[in-house]
Scaffold this active site. Structure first.
Site, PDB file in Angstrom:
ATOM      1  N   LYS A  18       0.921  -1.277   0.000  1.00 53.00           N
ATOM      2  CA  LYS A  18      -0.108   0.027   0.166  1.00 53.00           C
ATOM      3  C   LYS A  18       0.777   1.286   0.084  1.00 53.00           C
ATOM      4  O   LYS A  18       1.795   1.316   0.861  1.00 53.00           O
ATOM      5  CB  LYS A  18      -0.917  -0.036   1.103  1.00 53.00           C
ATOM      6  CG  LYS A  18      -1.438   1.238   1.425  1.00 53.00           C
ATOM      7  CD  LYS A  18      -2.749   1.209   2.609  1.00 53.00           C
ATOM      8  CE  LYS A  18      -2.493   1.204   4.079  1.00 53.00           C
ATOM      9  NZ  LYS A  18      -3.793   1.480   4.610  1.00 53.00           N
ATOM     10  N   THR A  19       0.582   2.154  -0.815  1.00 50.86           N
ATOM     11  CA  THR A  19       1.275   3.671  -0.860  1.00 50.86           C
ATOM     12  C   THR A  19       0.220   4.551  -1.405  1.00 50.86           C
ATOM     13  O   THR A  19      -0.836   4.355  -1.544  1.00 50.86           O
ATOM     14  CB  THR A  19       2.288   3.267  -1.838  1.00 50.86           C
ATOM     15  OG1 THR A  19       3.341   4.420  -1.466  1.00 50.86           O
ATOM     16  CG2 THR A  19       2.208   3.594  -3.271  1.00 50.86           C
TER      17      THR A  19
END
Ligand code: R5P
Length: 257
Positions: free
Chosen positions: A172-173
């Site tokens: 996740k970013t």
């Protein structure tokens, strides 16, 4: 990848579209009773049946989620510091045994690339993955929380690639300009965090861009639960992620009360 790992991951990233709309409600693990999540149960209950997965801590699963609900859970297992301390000072605080007992579909933790405890958080990721592999449990690596480095393609690309190299099953970013380059350099699915609350149309545009640039979906919190219409907003995000809706079409969905 063995059956258990694939099966659990398929509960999060839907095989029909290859995408996911995860609802992130883990913020309290370092922010306390943050806006929109003061009463997590009240906020999440109307959204549970609409989310593909909840990203949440064990304490909130136990206290706020109906065990009869079939929503897949991705359990945040790292923690330690509060918002008043050094955010990168995290360790694994929830065991894999607990994750299995809670029947979760995945576990997640943060790595703090470029921050004070970068090396420890990356080593912790490696250790978590070693253990998770034994049980077929997918691991989500959360990157780029905190303000240490600019959230540009170079930094996010670095953080996501490191997470994938260590063995994270998905990452996740945050969104950035030329997001496709972050995705290009990361061979595992990348889901986009929403970040601070922005106007709904802008959040839908950002989601649209991320999906078009190769994101496998979102793990979004504040731009859903802090919206004036959280149910409309999650439906709108789902339309963009799973159905390729345009921003205008999605905004129309959000606007329906
Ligand atoms: C941050 O550490 C948390 O993991 C959140 O889940 C993440 O930032 C996504 O939430 P938001 O869309 O509110 O940024």
């Amino acid at each position: 990848m063995d059956f258990g790992m694939k099966n659990r991951l398929s509960r999060i990233i839907k095989p029909k579209t290859g995408k996911t709309v995860m609802l992130a409600v883990d913020h309290g693990y370092f922010q306390g009773p943050t806006s929109g999540l003061r009463n997590l149960k009240d906020t999440v209950t109307p959204l549970v049946s609409l989310a593909d997965c909840l990203f949440i801590t064990r304490g909130m699963v136990r206290n706020c989620i109906d065990p009869r609900s079939d929503v897949p859970i991705c359990l945040r297992v790292s923690g330690g510091p509060s918002i008043l301390g050094e955010l990168s000072n995290e360790d694994i605080i929830t065991s894999l045994e607990e994750a299995i007992r809670l029947n979760v579909a995945g576990v997640g933790m943060s790595i703090f690339v470029g921050a004070k405890n970068e090396d420890r958080t990356i080593s912790n990721l490696g250790r978590l993955i070693n253990e998770a592999e034994r049980y077929g449990m997918p691991v989500l690596a959360v990157t780029a929380v905190g303000k240490e480095m600019g959230r540009d393609t170079r930094y996010l690309g670095l953080a996501c690639r490191i997470a994938a190299e260590i063995g994270a099953h998905f990452v996740k970013t945050y969104y950035c300009e030329d997001f496709y380059r972050v995705v290009e350099g990361c061979p595992v699915p990348v889901v986009m965090a929403g970040g601070k609350k922005i106007p709904e149309k802008d959040a839908l545009q950002m989601t649209f861009n991320a999906i078009n640039e190769g994101a496998s979906g979102v793990d979004m919190g504040r731009n859903i639960f802090q919206s004036d219409n959280p149910v409309g907003m999650i439906k709108a995000i789902k339309a963009v992620v799973h159905k390729g809706a345009s921003v205008d079409e999605a905004f129309e969905i959000y606007s329906k009360k």
